[in-house]
Design a protein around this motif. Structure first.
Motif, PDB file in Angstrom:
ATOM      1  N   ARG A   1       4.454  56.617 -56.075  1.00 65.05           N
ATOM      2  CA  ARG A   1       3.915  57.094 -55.380  1.00 65.05           C
ATOM      3  C   ARG A   1       5.372  58.059 -53.968  1.00 65.05           C
ATOM      4  N   ARG A   2       6.332  56.900 -54.058  1.00 66.16           N
ATOM      5  CA  ARG A   2       7.229  57.776 -52.930  1.00 66.16           C
ATOM      6  C   ARG A   2       8.429  57.772 -53.288  1.00 66.16           C
ATOM      7  N   LEU A   3       8.527  57.819 -54.697  1.00 63.59           N
ATOM      8  CA  LEU A   3       9.940  58.429 -55.952  1.00 63.59           C
ATOM      9  C   LEU A   3       8.625  59.586 -55.432  1.00 63.59           C
ATOM     10  N   ASN A   4       7.388  59.905 -55.863  1.00 61.42           N
ATOM     11  CA  ASN A   4       7.298  61.337 -56.222  1.00 61.42           C
ATOM     12  C   ASN A   4       7.180  62.389 -54.933  1.00 61.42           C
ATOM     13  N   ILE A   5       7.314  61.624 -54.012  1.00 66.01           N
ATOM     14  CA  ILE A   5       7.515  61.868 -52.850  1.00 66.01           C
ATOM     15  C   ILE A   5       9.283  62.385 -52.268  1.00 66.01           C
ATOM     16  N   ALA A   6       9.671  61.614 -52.616  1.00 69.63           N
ATOM     17  CA  ALA A   6      11.440  61.518 -52.892  1.00 69.63           C
ATOM     18  C   ALA A   6      11.650  62.625 -53.474  1.00 69.63           C
ATOM     19  N   CYS A   7      11.412  63.171 -55.295  1.00 69.44           N
ATOM     20  CA  CYS A   7      11.407  64.124 -55.810  1.00 69.44           C
ATOM     21  C   CYS A   7      10.617  64.974 -55.070  1.00 69.44           C
ATOM     22  N   ALA A   8       9.536  65.480 -54.088  1.00 70.93           N
ATOM     23  CA  ALA A   8       9.425  66.613 -53.551  1.00 70.93           C
ATOM     24  C   ALA A   8      10.311  67.259 -51.909  1.00 70.93           C
ATOM     25  N   ILE A   9      10.769  65.945 -51.886  1.00 70.37           N
ATOM     26  CA  ILE A   9      11.698  66.397 -50.349  1.00 70.37           C
ATOM     27  C   ILE A   9      13.314  66.309 -50.827  1.00 70.37           C
ATOM     28  N   VAL A  10      13.814  66.245 -52.202  1.00 70.13           N
ATOM     29  CA  VAL A  10      15.126  66.119 -51.981  1.00 70.13           C
ATOM     30  C   VAL A  10      15.871  67.222 -51.918  1.00 70.13           C
ATOM     31  N   HIS A  11      15.120  68.606 -51.744  1.00 75.67           N
ATOM     32  CA  HIS A  11      15.702  70.271 -50.834  1.00 75.67           C
ATOM     33  C   HIS A  11      15.180  69.844 -49.678  1.00 75.67           C
ATOM     34  N   HIS A  12      14.857  69.308 -49.631  1.00 80.04           N
ATOM     35  CA  HIS A  12      14.751  69.729 -48.062  1.00 80.04           C
ATOM     36  C   HIS A  12      13.696  71.046 -47.772  1.00 80.04           C
ATOM     37  N   PRO A  13      12.248  71.057 -48.009  1.00 81.02           N
ATOM     38  CA  PRO A  13      11.529  71.777 -47.818  1.00 81.02           C
ATOM     39  C   PRO A  13      11.071  72.564 -46.776  1.00 81.02           C
ATOM     40  N   LYS A  14      10.380  74.081 -46.404  1.00 82.49           N
ATOM     41  CA  LYS A  14      10.211  73.444 -45.395  1.00 82.49           C
ATOM     42  C   LYS A  14       8.451  73.378 -45.083  1.00 82.49           C
ATOM     43  N   LEU A  15       8.268  73.717 -46.734  1.00 79.18           N
ATOM     44  CA  LEU A  15       6.095  73.886 -46.712  1.00 79.18           C
ATOM     45  C   LEU A  15       6.646  72.319 -47.430  1.00 79.18           C
TER      46      LEU A  15
ATOM     47  N   MET B   1       9.760  66.091 -38.364  1.00 78.95           N
ATOM     48  CA  MET B   1      11.438  66.697 -38.410  1.00 78.95           C
ATOM     49  C   MET B   1      11.096  67.933 -38.362  1.00 78.95           C
ATOM     50  N   GLY B   2      10.341  68.313 -38.822  1.00 86.02           N
ATOM     51  CA  GLY B   2      10.250  69.838 -38.868  1.00 86.02           C
ATOM     52  C   GLY B   2       9.680  70.867 -40.199  1.00 86.02           C
ATOM     53  N   SER B   3       8.892  69.784 -41.092  1.00 85.53           N
ATOM     54  CA  SER B   3       7.801  70.652 -42.280  1.00 85.53           C
ATOM     55  C   SER B   3       6.503  70.196 -42.188  1.00 85.53           C
ATOM     56  N   THR B   4       5.953  71.639 -42.399  1.00 87.04           N
ATOM     57  CA  THR B   4       4.998  71.784 -42.361  1.00 87.04           C
ATOM     58  C   THR B   4       3.824  70.680 -43.642  1.00 87.04           C
ATOM     59  N   ILE B   5       2.799  70.873 -43.400  1.00 84.71           N
ATOM     60  CA  ILE B   5       1.833  70.444 -44.357  1.00 84.71           C
ATOM     61  C   ILE B   5       0.848  70.180 -44.402  1.00 84.71           C
ATOM     62  N   ILE B   6       0.499  70.805 -46.650  1.00 79.60           N
ATOM     63  CA  ILE B   6      -1.022  70.749 -46.027  1.00 79.60           C
ATOM     64  C   ILE B   6      -1.539  69.554 -47.228  1.00 79.60           C
ATOM     65  N   TYR B   7      -2.501  69.294 -46.919  1.00 79.46           N
ATOM     66  CA  TYR B   7      -2.563  67.651 -46.757  1.00 79.46           C
ATOM     67  C   TYR B   7      -4.482  67.105 -47.443  1.00 79.46           C
ATOM     68  N   THR B   8      -4.349  67.168 -49.134  1.00 81.27           N
ATOM     69  CA  THR B   8      -5.999  66.624 -49.255  1.00 81.27           C
ATOM     70  C   THR B   8      -5.806  64.967 -49.582  1.00 81.27           C
ATOM     71  N   SER B   9      -6.448  65.197 -49.479  1.00 81.90           N
ATOM     72  CA  SER B   9      -7.094  63.283 -49.145  1.00 81.90           C
ATOM     73  C   SER B   9      -9.190  62.965 -49.716  1.00 81.90           C
ATOM     74  N   HIS B  10      -8.809  61.930 -50.403  1.00 80.53           N
ATOM     75  CA  HIS B  10     -10.429  62.038 -50.475  1.00 80.53           C
ATOM     76  C   HIS B  10     -10.432  60.462 -49.525  1.00 80.53           C
ATOM     77  N   TYR B  11      -9.252  60.493 -48.470  1.00 80.52           N
ATOM     78  CA  TYR B  11     -10.001  59.282 -47.248  1.00 80.52           C
ATOM     79  C   TYR B  11      -9.834  59.295 -46.083  1.00 80.52           C
ATOM     80  N   MET B  12     -11.309  60.481 -45.042  1.00 80.96           N
ATOM     81  CA  MET B  12     -11.296  60.549 -44.344  1.00 80.96           C
ATOM     82  C   MET B  12     -10.516  60.035 -43.357  1.00 80.96           C
ATOM     83  N   GLU B  13     -10.060  58.615 -43.011  1.00 80.40           N
ATOM     84  CA  GLU B  13      -9.122  58.059 -42.306  1.00 80.40           C
ATOM     85  C   GLU B  13      -8.307  58.584 -41.986  1.00 80.40           C
ATOM     86  N   GLU B  14      -7.500  58.399 -43.383  1.00 82.95           N
ATOM     87  CA  GLU B  14      -6.608  59.250 -43.226  1.00 82.95           C
ATOM     88  C   GLU B  14      -6.623  60.562 -42.315  1.00 82.95           C
ATOM     89  N   VAL B  15      -7.233  61.497 -42.656  1.00 82.90           N
ATOM     90  CA  VAL B  15      -7.415  63.337 -42.316  1.00 82.90           C
ATOM     91  C   VAL B  15      -7.131  62.882 -40.712  1.00 82.90           C
TER      92      VAL B  15
END
Length: 310
Positions: free
Chosen positions: A140-154, A182-196
């Motif tokens: 999961r953490r590597l998935n995030i690394a691959c998603a942010i490697v290009h410094h996305p705005k969203l 660090m400046g990224s806007t994030i859209i977040y979905t989860s089934h864990y209400m405590e995270e939200v």
């Protein structure tokens, strides 16, 4: 607005999956998109990232219409999918490098960005290990690394903590907060209400393809906060006090079980002082009291009739 969805419609085989949805996301938000299974969340996300063509409405990202500038827009979006999207027979470094190249990174900038992403997700020391040997949390953490490697705005994160251990979950939640700082806007979905509840600055709830509620956490809780429950633990039992409390203006119900009294009263009815006076007039002392506040889970259950994990 960094993203605006206006009157979005998406159909599958004649059935409406997304029904005139309107969503606005400000730059710098951690935007929670919630809904039970089949609510239309994933379809909405797929239209944002171009995996599903829209049947009606308009999507504008970074001030540009997605129909006209899809490829340009995608360069500034990072996607963390619910299903892990990695090459198992490649190392962590190779995976991050591959996705960096997909986003157009080259040479020294690519190398530096891969190193930064792996350091950020705590995987730099594991960079030469094959992904198939990673735990679920590390993938999961590597998935995030691959998603942010290009410094996305969203950054779009669809269930990024599903099925992982508490330590990895905490690491990911801290990473999300840091990315936002660090400046990224994030859209977040989860089934864990405590995270939200912990992460999101603004929340939209969908059900049956429609937006049924939206607002900050406090605004959403206000939708159901018509009553409040106060629980008193007493030093002894005195049933006459129950009758006295029930007569207080604003009290809707009062029950006693053992040495515990539970009082339901109207919100903002200023009954607490009067209840304490009523108890103090007896031979009982108050050992402790607690006030139950509205929760996001309660809002969700009230609006949809289901829990988030249904």
């Amino acid at each position: 607005m960094i993203l605006e969805i206006k009157n979005l419609v998406k159909r599958f085989n004649g059935n409406i999956a997304v029904d005139n949805v309107n969503i606005s996301i400000k730059e710098g938000e951690i935007f929670g998109l919630l809904g039970p299974n089949g609510a239309g969340k994933t379809t909405t996300i797929n239209t944002i990232i171009g995996l599903a063509k829209i049947d009606g409405g308009e999507i504008t990202i970074f001030g540009k219409n997605i129909k006209s500038y899809e490829m340009e827009i995608k360069k500034d979006i990072g996607i963390v999918p619910q299903d892990i999207a990695l090459y198992e027979d490649m190392t962590a470094y190779e995976n991050a490098t591959f996705f960096g190249r997909l986003y157009g990174l080259r040479d020294g900038f690519l190398k530096d960005s891969v190193e930064e992403a792996l350091h950020f997700t705590g995987l730099w020391d594991k960079r030469h290990e094959l992904t198939k040997r990673f735990s679920g949390g590390m993938k999961r953490r590597l998935n995030i690394a691959c998603a942010i490697v290009h410094h996305p705005k969203l950054i779009i994160m669809d269930e990024p903590t599903v099925g992982i251990d508490p330590q990895s979950r905490n690491h990911i939640l801290k990473s999300i907060r840091k990315l936002n700082e660090m400046g990224s806007t994030i859209i977040y979905t989860s089934h864990y209400m405590e995270e939200v509840e912990e992460l999101c600055t603004y929340i939209t709830i969908m059900d049956h393809g429609k937006v049924i509620a939206k607002g900050t956490k406090d605004e959403l809780k206000g939708l159901i906060a018509f009553e409040e429950k106060t629980t008193f633990e007493l030093s002894g039992m005195n049933y006459t006090v129950v009758d006295h409390i029930k007569k207080i203006n604003g009290v809707k119900d009062c029950t006693m079980k053992g040495k515990t009294i539970s009082v339901i009263s109207q919100k903002n009815s200023k009954t607490l002082g009067k209840i304490i006076d009523a108890i103090s007039s007896t031979d009982c002392e108050i050992i402790s009291l607690s006030i139950d506040k509205p929760t996001l889970e309660g809002v969700f259950l009230t609006l949809t009739g289901r829990t988030l994990r249904d």
